[in-house]
Design a protein around this motif. Structure first.
Motif, short mmCIF file in Angstrom:
data_model
loop_
_atom_site.label_atom_id
_atom_site.label_comp_id
_atom_site.label_asym_id
_atom_site.label_seq_id
_atom_site.Cartn_x
_atom_site.Cartn_y
_atom_site.Cartn_z
N ASN A 19 29.23 0.42 142.68
CA ASN A 19 29.19 -0.84 143.40
C ASN A 19 29.27 -2.02 142.44
O ASN A 19 29.92 -3.01 142.72
N LEU A 20 28.59 -1.92 141.30
CA LEU A 20 28.65 -2.97 140.30
C LEU A 20 30.08 -3.10 139.80
O LEU A 20 30.62 -4.20 139.70
N GLY A 21 30.71 -1.98 139.48
CA GLY A 21 32.07 -2.01 138.98
C GLY A 21 33.04 -2.61 139.97
O GLY A 21 33.88 -3.45 139.62
N GLU A 22 32.92 -2.21 141.23
CA GLU A 22 33.78 -2.77 142.28
C GLU A 22 33.53 -4.26 142.43
O GLU A 22 34.48 -5.04 142.58
N ILE A 35 33.09 0.07 132.77
CA ILE A 35 32.09 -0.54 133.66
C ILE A 35 32.69 -0.68 135.06
O ILE A 35 32.06 -0.31 136.05
N GLU A 36 33.91 -1.20 135.13
CA GLU A 36 34.55 -1.40 136.44
C GLU A 36 34.78 -0.09 137.18
O GLU A 36 34.74 -0.05 138.40
N ARG A 37 34.98 0.98 136.45
CA ARG A 37 35.20 2.29 137.08
C ARG A 37 33.90 3.03 137.34
O ARG A 37 33.90 4.15 137.84
N GLY A 38 32.76 2.43 137.01
CA GLY A 38 31.47 3.05 137.27
C GLY A 38 31.08 4.13 136.28
O GLY A 38 30.22 4.95 136.56
N LEU A 39 31.69 4.12 135.11
CA LEU A 39 31.42 5.16 134.12
C LEU A 39 30.38 4.71 133.08
O LEU A 39 29.86 5.55 132.35
N ARG A 40 30.13 3.44 133.00
CA ARG A 40 29.15 2.90 132.04
C ARG A 40 28.18 1.99 132.77
O ARG A 40 28.54 1.29 133.70
N ARG A 41 26.95 1.99 132.27
CA ARG A 41 25.92 1.09 132.79
C ARG A 41 25.66 0.02 131.73
O ARG A 41 25.09 0.30 130.69
N PRO A 42 26.10 -1.22 131.99
CA PRO A 42 25.92 -2.27 131.00
C PRO A 42 24.47 -2.76 130.92
O PRO A 42 23.72 -2.68 131.89
N SER A 43 24.10 -3.28 129.77
CA SER A 43 22.77 -3.84 129.59
C SER A 43 22.69 -5.20 130.29
O SER A 43 23.71 -5.78 130.69
N ALA A 44 21.48 -5.70 130.43
CA ALA A 44 21.28 -7.03 131.04
C ALA A 44 21.99 -8.09 130.22
O ALA A 44 22.55 -9.05 130.78
#
Length: 129
Positions: free
Chosen positions: A8-11, A41-50
């Motif tokens: 959802n974040l990536g989308e 990140i956009e594809r939902g493969l990574r979780r970015p830091s704050a």
């Protein structure tokens, strides 16, 4: 690679990037991250830091709180506050100084209505749904 449940974040990021009419490379450069990392990140493969979310928000000219909610960093109870903040920050009809003043007033009202520790919930009712 399995999704980390941040699709959802990536989308959301992809949609914000397209709305801002930025290429993946342009956003990556503006946010100071690598092109492949932003793609993941956009594809939902990574979780970015704050911190990375804050850099992305600045580059997209949206509030960091909006991205924090999308990433699950902010609690559901903070979603409404983030929406108000986002609306204020996104309003093109007021200048930056006016936006900051509105945010300060909003925060002062929230603090005023927050129940003091040990007093129970005597402030404004909170929607818990």
């Amino acid at each position: 690679m399995a999704s980390l449940n941040v699709g959802n974040l990536g989308e959301f990021l992809r949609e914000q990037r397209r709305t801002a009419q930025l290429t993946l490379r342009q956003l990556a450069d503006a946010a100071g991250v690598s092109n492949p990392y932003l793609s993941q990140i956009e594809r939902g493969l990574r979780r970015p830091s704050a911190e990375i979310l804050q850099q992305l928000a600045k580059a997209l000219r949206i509030s960091a709180e909006t991205l924090y909610v999308q990433a699950g960093i902010l609690d559901e109870r903070d979603r409404e506050e983030a929406g108000v903040r986002s609306a204020i920050l996104a309003d093109p009809s007021i200048d930056e100084r006016q936006k900051q003043v509105l945010l300060q007033i909003y925060e002062s009202f929230r603090k005023e209505n927050r129940p003091a520790a040990g007093e129970g919930d005597r402030g404004a009712p909170r929607d818990t749904t």
